[in-house]
Every structure is written in C-alpha cells, then in structure tokens.
Design a protein around this motif. Sequence first.
Motif, PDB file in Angstrom:
ATOM      1  N   ASN A  84      -1.968 -11.888 -26.350  1.00  0.00           N
ATOM      2  CA  ASN A  84      -0.790 -11.803 -26.727  1.00  0.00           C
ATOM      3  C   ASN A  84       0.156 -12.227 -25.657  1.00  0.00           C
ATOM      4  O   ASN A  84       1.429 -12.204 -25.755  1.00  0.00           O
ATOM      5  N   GLY A  85      -0.244 -13.260 -24.928  1.00  0.00           N
ATOM      6  CA  GLY A  85       0.411 -13.914 -23.824  1.00  0.00           C
ATOM      7  C   GLY A  85       0.456 -13.083 -22.546  1.00  0.00           C
ATOM      8  O   GLY A  85       1.475 -13.695 -21.687  1.00  0.00           O
ATOM      9  N   ILE A  86       0.291 -11.883 -22.229  1.00  0.00           N
ATOM     10  CA  ILE A  86       0.433 -11.157 -21.400  1.00  0.00           C
ATOM     11  C   ILE A  86      -0.570 -11.633 -20.039  1.00  0.00           C
ATOM     12  O   ILE A  86      -1.526 -11.627 -20.097  1.00  0.00           O
ATOM     13  N   PRO A  87       0.000 -11.975 -18.833  1.00  0.00           N
ATOM     14  CA  PRO A  87      -0.843 -12.505 -17.634  1.00  0.00           C
ATOM     15  C   PRO A  87      -1.361 -11.340 -17.099  1.00  0.00           C
ATOM     16  O   PRO A  87      -0.942 -10.392 -17.152  1.00  0.00           O
ATOM     17  N   TYR A  88      -2.657 -11.622 -16.347  1.00  0.00           N
ATOM     18  CA  TYR A  88      -2.945 -10.467 -15.606  1.00  0.00           C
ATOM     19  C   TYR A  88      -3.901 -11.027 -14.530  1.00  0.00           C
ATOM     20  O   TYR A  88      -4.476 -12.404 -14.720  1.00  0.00           O
ATOM     21  N   LEU A  89      -4.173 -10.485 -13.523  1.00  0.00           N
ATOM     22  CA  LEU A  89      -5.101 -10.803 -12.307  1.00  0.00           C
ATOM     23  C   LEU A  89      -5.983  -9.723 -12.024  1.00  0.00           C
ATOM     24  O   LEU A  89      -5.572  -8.424 -12.156  1.00  0.00           O
ATOM     25  N   VAL A  90      -7.163 -10.209 -11.474  1.00  0.00           N
ATOM     26  CA  VAL A  90      -8.114  -9.253 -11.350  1.00  0.00           C
ATOM     27  C   VAL A  90      -8.443  -9.236  -9.816  1.00  0.00           C
ATOM     28  O   VAL A  90      -8.668 -10.333  -9.126  1.00  0.00           O
ATOM     29  N   MET A  91      -8.540  -7.917  -9.116  1.00  0.00           N
ATOM     30  CA  MET A  91      -8.551  -7.752  -7.741  1.00  0.00           C
ATOM     31  C   MET A  91      -9.726  -6.909  -7.114  1.00  0.00           C
ATOM     32  O   MET A  91      -9.948  -6.220  -8.062  1.00  0.00           O
ATOM     33  N   GLU A  92     -10.048  -6.865  -6.180  1.00  0.00           N
ATOM     34  CA  GLU A  92     -10.900  -5.975  -5.464  1.00  0.00           C
ATOM     35  C   GLU A  92     -10.226  -4.605  -5.703  1.00  0.00           C
ATOM     36  O   GLU A  92      -9.138  -4.538  -5.475  1.00  0.00           O
ATOM     37  N   TYR A  93     -11.051  -3.671  -5.920  1.00  0.00           N
ATOM     38  CA  TYR A  93     -10.496  -2.093  -5.883  1.00  0.00           C
ATOM     39  C   TYR A  93     -10.783  -1.342  -4.834  1.00  0.00           C
ATOM     40  O   TYR A  93     -11.944  -1.421  -4.120  1.00  0.00           O
ATOM     41  N   LEU A  94      -9.818  -0.826  -4.229  1.00  0.00           N
ATOM     42  CA  LEU A  94      -9.815  -0.365  -2.963  1.00  0.00           C
ATOM     43  C   LEU A  94      -9.629   1.286  -2.808  1.00  0.00           C
ATOM     44  O   LEU A  94      -8.854   1.751  -3.890  1.00  0.00           O
ATOM     45  N   GLU A  95     -10.512   1.667  -1.952  1.00  0.00           N
ATOM     46  CA  GLU A  95     -10.448   3.327  -1.882  1.00  0.00           C
ATOM     47  C   GLU A  95      -9.338   3.749  -0.645  1.00  0.00           C
ATOM     48  O   GLU A  95      -9.700   3.114   0.517  1.00  0.00           O
ATOM     49  N   GLY A  96      -8.498   4.499  -0.775  1.00  0.00           N
ATOM     50  CA  GLY A  96      -7.565   4.756   0.536  1.00  0.00           C
ATOM     51  C   GLY A  96      -6.198   4.918   0.061  1.00  0.00           C
ATOM     52  O   GLY A  96      -6.112   5.358  -1.268  1.00  0.00           O
ATOM     53  N   ARG A  97      -5.417   4.687   0.870  1.00  0.00           N
ATOM     54  CA  ARG A  97      -4.045   4.990   0.515  1.00  0.00           C
ATOM     55  C   ARG A  97      -3.136   3.849   1.395  1.00  0.00           C
ATOM     56  O   ARG A  97      -3.741   3.615   2.655  1.00  0.00           O
ATOM     57  N   ASP A  98      -2.002   3.775   1.198  1.00  0.00           N
ATOM     58  CA  ASP A  98      -1.215   2.772   1.897  1.00  0.00           C
ATOM     59  C   ASP A  98      -0.492   3.564   3.028  1.00  0.00           C
ATOM     60  O   ASP A  98      -0.742   4.702   3.401  1.00  0.00           O
ATOM     61  N   LEU A  99       0.042   2.728   4.189  1.00  0.00           N
ATOM     62  CA  LEU A  99       0.725   3.237   5.148  1.00  0.00           C
ATOM     63  C   LEU A  99       1.812   3.818   5.025  1.00  0.00           C
ATOM     64  O   LEU A  99       2.177   4.818   5.704  1.00  0.00           O
ATOM     65  N   GLU A 100       2.596   3.762   3.972  1.00  0.00           N
ATOM     66  CA  GLU A 100       3.617   4.483   3.649  1.00  0.00           C
ATOM     67  C   GLU A 100       3.367   6.143   3.480  1.00  0.00           C
ATOM     68  O   GLU A 100       3.794   6.633   3.756  1.00  0.00           O
ATOM     69  N   ALA A 101       2.407   5.990   2.632  1.00  0.00           N
ATOM     70  CA  ALA A 101       1.800   7.289   2.194  1.00  0.00           C
ATOM     71  C   ALA A 101       1.207   8.149   3.202  1.00  0.00           C
ATOM     72  O   ALA A 101       1.391   9.424   3.633  1.00  0.00           O
ATOM     73  N   THR A 102       0.534   7.303   4.317  1.00  0.00           N
ATOM     74  CA  THR A 102      -0.007   7.930   5.478  1.00  0.00           C
ATOM     75  C   THR A 102       0.915   8.426   6.501  1.00  0.00           C
ATOM     76  O   THR A 102       0.725   9.422   7.109  1.00  0.00           O
ATOM     77  N   LEU A 103       2.062   7.784   6.763  1.00  0.00           N
ATOM     78  CA  LEU A 103       3.109   8.086   7.208  1.00  0.00           C
ATOM     79  C   LEU A 103       3.886   9.449   6.763  1.00  0.00           C
ATOM     80  O   LEU A 103       3.961  10.448   7.696  1.00  0.00           O
ATOM     81  N   ARG A 104       4.084   9.589   5.648  1.00  0.00           N
ATOM     82  CA  ARG A 104       4.444  10.855   4.913  1.00  0.00           C
ATOM     83  C   ARG A 104       3.573  11.777   5.032  1.00  0.00           C
ATOM     84  O   ARG A 104       3.967  13.090   5.220  1.00  0.00           O
ATOM     85  N   ARG A 105       2.328  11.663   5.042  1.00  0.00           N
ATOM     86  CA  ARG A 105       1.272  12.864   5.174  1.00  0.00           C
ATOM     87  C   ARG A 105       1.007  13.173   6.680  1.00  0.00           C
ATOM     88  O   ARG A 105       1.022  14.231   6.815  1.00  0.00           O
ATOM     89  N   SER A 106       1.121  12.199   7.496  1.00  0.00           N
ATOM     90  CA  SER A 106       0.584  12.813   8.937  1.00  0.00           C
ATOM     91  C   SER A 106       1.666  12.223   9.973  1.00  0.00           C
ATOM     92  O   SER A 106       1.418  12.683  10.879  1.00  0.00           O
TER      93      SER A 106
END
Length: 376
Positions: A84-106
Amino acid sequence: MSILLGEVLDDKYRIQRPVGEGGMGLVLEALHLRLDQRVAIKMLVGGALRTDEAVARFTFEARAAARIQSEHAVRVFDVSTLPNGIPYLVMEYLEGRDLEATLRRSGPMAVTQAVTYVLQACEALAEAHASGIVHRDLKPANLFLAERLDGSLRIKILDFGVSKLLSSGAAGEASYADDVALPHAAPLVGSPLYMAPEQMRDAKRADPRADIWSLGIILYELLAGAAPFAGETLTEVCASIVTDPPRPLAPGRTDVPAPLEAVVTRCLAKDPAERFQNVAELARALQPFAPEQAFITVPRTARVLSRGELGSASALATLPRDTRSASQGVLLALAGAGLLLLVASVVGLLVQREPVPASEAARATHSARAVSAAPR
C-alpha cells in the motif's frame, strides 16, 4: 492504518505486538521468520504519510542509521515498502529503557555513571561524524539504555530522522550540504531544550559541534536532574539558550568536581569555536571522571573519528597535543608492555626459570538483545 497481530510482512516478518507510537510513526515488535530473531519494525502512520517531507525524512533515517556500525547506535537491518506504499525499516530489538525514563524513575546519576554513558555516545557519534552524519536531535529520549545478555547496560543512540549529511568541498574543506532529503524542512529542526544556538538560527548550518552542545545538555541533566536553561514558554527557553549562561550545577550537586563542570560549560559555549571541536576532544576531557574500564573508549573514539570522510586525512592529528599524546601513549604503553614481557621471557630462559604467564585481557561482550523506541 491497521496492522494485525500475526500478520507477515514481505514473507519474513511476523508482527508480534506494538511497542510504541509517536506523532509520525509506529514501532512494532516482530519475529524474523527465517532467522527466528526478534526485530523492531518502524513505519510511518497517519498524516505523516501525506507529506513528502515526512517520507523523505524517514528514508533518510534508514540510510543514515545503516551507515553506522557502532555497538552504541541502533542497527538497521532492512528497509522496504508495503504493497500500500507505506515505508518501513527493520531494526534490532532492544531490551531496556531510554535515559529520559531512567531520569524520571531514578533521578540524577552518579558522576562515573553519567560520564560513562556520555563517553559511549561519543564513540557512536565518532562513527556518525566520520561518515559525514550530524544527528541534530540528541536528547535523553534518544539515548537508549539497552541490556546485554549478561545483564550489563550500554547506550544506544536512536532516531536519526532529523540528521543531516555533510559533504566535502573544494580543497578537502568540509562544507555543509542542504538537507537534500528534507527539501521542505522547517527552520526549527530538533528538540529546542537540547538544540545549539546556531541550530536554532539555521538547522542547515549545524555541524558536529551542535551534537557536542547537545551532549553537554544531556550530561548536565544526568548530573542535575534538570536542564541548564529554563523558561515558562518555548520562546523563553529558546531566548535563554541563545543569551544566558547555563545555571551552575552547585549547590544541587556538590560532589561534581569543578573541572567536570568546566567540561560541561565548554560544551555549552554559545560560539561553536569555543566548544570542543570534536567528540574525541570531549572524550579525552571526560576520561579523568570515568571508571577505569571506560578508558579504552577515549583512544577508540579518536581512531574511529580519524577515518572520517571529511576534512584532513586524520582527525587524530587535529586534536590538541595532549590528546594526541594520550591516545598514542596508550598504544605505546601496550607495545612497551609487550616488549617487557618478551624481555622477561628471554631472561627467564637464560636463568633456567619458568616465565610467569601473562594474564589474558578481559573481553567485552558485544552481543546483545535488541529494541527500539517509538519516534520522538
């Protein structure tokens, strides 16, 4: 757009579940059927599909990220388009969280931890800058704290969607190409809280030193738990970034050494010429505040940057003499250690004594499970 769980894309990616969604895109967990491996699939959705700019930016992200092979940048494996024309890219799947969430949490981090994360980002950016890519949207939300199989953590830089490609001008001088993939890009490209003053004025003029500004903001925030520039409105924040000095870390963080705060302050110089001129310089300045196991990042960052496509033949040669000496000194020390071991072995044979075997160097684990965050 409706994506059904269990649907198979291109006869090889089975959709497992949604991971996240942003204003322009959707990230899905999928299974690569041929490799039996989890991957993350990012695709445009909604109104973004109706703008040429968004599609061009998405395509550029795939091309830019695919050029970077560092273990500290998210890996892109494939890019394609649905029927249908929708572009997509395939990336590695990461376990964890970003630093923004880390700062909010800790909350704010220990000095050595914050410096280690920024050093890892420097290593990935060295490869990006060496390839002629400026990220332009570095922020805690785009620094993902990924878990390795052994439980240890490492930074992964995400989202090259607003990055730009530099080009080589005449006589080997670096020039700054227009955003050829983003012909209708708005003047304000990036996240204002982390954007260098020159990038605010004209995003097309951003060079690697704009990324160094962003790293300075990130390091400040990791240490202080708040941004160095503030305002009640976006206009006030932008005005503060352009005109005001950064707020001092003290008294909030009395354990931060004054020389480290000076490093942060230099990253945040209004004039790009007064900042560290490349990530190798910044890494060298941060080394005294890093744990010993992170020291190898400094010469490695310089070596990666020295292979760049732009400017002089060797970025290492453009570093201050003390940085070059330190990087070269690591190599000389290693060579000297090998020579000492050889001499010791010869002497041991002459006196008919058994040589003491050298201990084997520890090897870093480079394999990791993967993930990606939703577009920001």
